[in-house]
Enzyme design. Structure first.
Site, PDB file in Angstrom:
ATOM      1  N   ASP A  13       9.460 100.481 -23.041  1.00 41.92           N
ATOM      2  CA  ASP A  13       8.341 100.056 -23.877  1.00 41.92           C
ATOM      3  C   ASP A  13       7.212  99.452 -23.040  1.00 41.92           C
ATOM      4  O   ASP A  13       7.402  99.053 -21.896  1.00 41.92           O
ATOM      5  CB  ASP A  13       8.808  99.009 -24.891  1.00 41.92           C
ATOM      6  CG  ASP A  13       9.427  99.620 -26.134  1.00 41.92           C
ATOM      7  OD1 ASP A  13       9.592 100.848 -26.179  1.00 41.92           O
ATOM      8  OD2 ASP A  13       9.749  98.858 -27.063  1.00 41.92           O
ATOM      9  N   ASP A  14       6.039  99.369 -23.656  1.00 39.06           N
ATOM     10  CA  ASP A  14       4.867  98.695 -23.075  1.00 39.06           C
ATOM     11  C   ASP A  14       4.313  99.416 -21.853  1.00 39.06           C
ATOM     12  O   ASP A  14       3.679  98.804 -21.004  1.00 39.06           O
ATOM     13  CB  ASP A  14       5.182  97.235 -22.711  1.00 39.06           C
ATOM     14  CG  ASP A  14       5.710  96.434 -23.879  1.00 39.06           C
ATOM     15  OD1 ASP A  14       5.462  96.846 -25.034  1.00 39.06           O
ATOM     16  OD2 ASP A  14       6.372  95.409 -23.654  1.00 39.06           O
ATOM     17  N   HIS A 134       4.887  98.222 -31.650  1.00 38.33           N
ATOM     18  CA  HIS A 134       4.981  97.070 -30.757  1.00 38.33           C
ATOM     19  C   HIS A 134       5.395  95.854 -31.588  1.00 38.33           C
ATOM     20  O   HIS A 134       4.819  95.577 -32.641  1.00 38.33           O
ATOM     21  CB  HIS A 134       3.610  96.853 -30.107  1.00 38.33           C
ATOM     22  CG  HIS A 134       3.561  95.776 -29.084  1.00 38.33           C
ATOM     23  ND1 HIS A 134       4.483  95.652 -28.068  1.00 38.33           N
ATOM     24  CD2 HIS A 134       2.673  94.748 -28.904  1.00 38.33           C
ATOM     25  CE1 HIS A 134       4.161  94.617 -27.305  1.00 38.33           C
ATOM     26  NE2 HIS A 134       3.077  94.045 -27.798  1.00 38.33           N
TER      27      HIS A 134
END
Length: 306
Positions: A13-14, A134
């Site tokens: 993620d991110d 998110h």
């Protein structure tokens, strides 16, 4: 080769949050510990991340962001319900509080999600292979209906449903995290009929809440995989000769962000600047973890392979 017991998507993620996070995720992919990434298109390193994903042919989806940094969709600050007077999103808990108070416009949520998809296409040249939220905003009440509608109309086939088996037996998690994760799970369960109604798919099992940051280890991953195999679609583990369990492991690897470098417009947060990101990267790429996958019959893959 024998049929795997589990097809596991390990999603970093991110992606695009900052140069060091992005580089760490790419290193994790090249080392075989990450098999998929989720891009923050409003991250400071989003363009660099997109270039690296193309260069290394990394399977990639969209990490839709409604809580951190600046929005993508241009709206006057005085008319946006999604931002503060300073033009930034309300934050992980601020967004939830504004939603509970009925202060968020779902039309603006939809516009922002569509704008982020368009920016993703501009960066990558194709639609996301999957799309999640998110800080798990995509399963929140009202938001999940808009999110599902956007995915359905754009034919983005996969999302994430963060219901993790074994979560409630993790006594080492602090009370505030347990409370937050319990609410995430309730919201995710309530999202399932919405996603099903729109024809959206997700893996059989979700993992990642109990193995985040310093809680990631060979033993915690082994525990999580065991729970995933037991919680497969056909009951306790896949039946002999039957299809493998499908699962997604959410991870946050990377190298620690430098102060004032990265983020989504407000600079990197404490988690991003901590050693926990690099700890995850080290564990995910450790020979012992890759051996564990082999011992458990786990094959890493991307959403496109499910």
């Amino acid at each position: 080769m024998p049929q795997p017991r589990m097809l596991l998507v390990v999603t970093g993620d991110d992606f695009g949050y900052c140069p060091r996070r992005t580089r760490g995720i790419v290193d994790g992919f090249l080392s075989g510990g990450v098999s998929n990434v989720s891009l923050l298109v409003n991250g400071s390193a989003a363009e660099e991340a997109a270039r690296l994903a193309k260069r290394h042919r990394i399977p990639i989806g969209l990490h839709a962001n409604l809580t951190e940094g600046r929005p993508v969709c241009p709206l006057p600050q005085h008319t946006s319900t999604l931002t503060t007077p300073h033009g930034f999103f309300h934050g992980k808990m601020g967004f939830r509080q504004a939603l509970q108070r009925g202060q968020l416009s779902m039309e603006q949520v939809e516009a922002e999600l569509r704008a982020q998809v368009r920016l993703f296409v501009d960066l990558m040249g194709h639609l996301p292979e999957h799309m999640d939220g998110h800080q798990h905003v995509h399963v929140l009440p009202e938001v999940r209906d808009v999110f599902a509608q956007v995915l359905s109309e754009l034919r983005i086939p996969y999302t994430r449903v963060p219901v993790e088996p074994g979560l409630h037996s993790c006594t080492w998690l602090p009370a505030h995290l347990h409370r937050f994760y319990d609410q995430v799970e309730k919201d995710a369960v309530n999202s399932i009929p919405v996603f099903r109604r729109h024809g959206i798919r997700w893996p059989d099992v979700y993992l990642g809440l109990t193995t985040m940051g310093l809680n990631m280890s060979v033993s915690s991953l082994q525990r999580a995989l065991g729970h995933a195999l037991e919680a497969g679609p056909a009951g306790p583990g896949p039946s002999p000769g039957g299809p493998p369990v499908t699962a997604e492991l959410m991870v946050h690897p990377g190298y620690p962000s430098q102060p004032l470098e990265g983020g989504c417009g407000e600079g990197p947060d404490e988690f991003s600047q901590s050693a926990e990101r690099q700890h995850e990267l080290s564990v995910l790429t450790a020979p012992a973890v890759l051996e564990l996958y082999g011992q458990q019959g786990v094959q890493l893959c991307a959403f496109r392979d499910l």
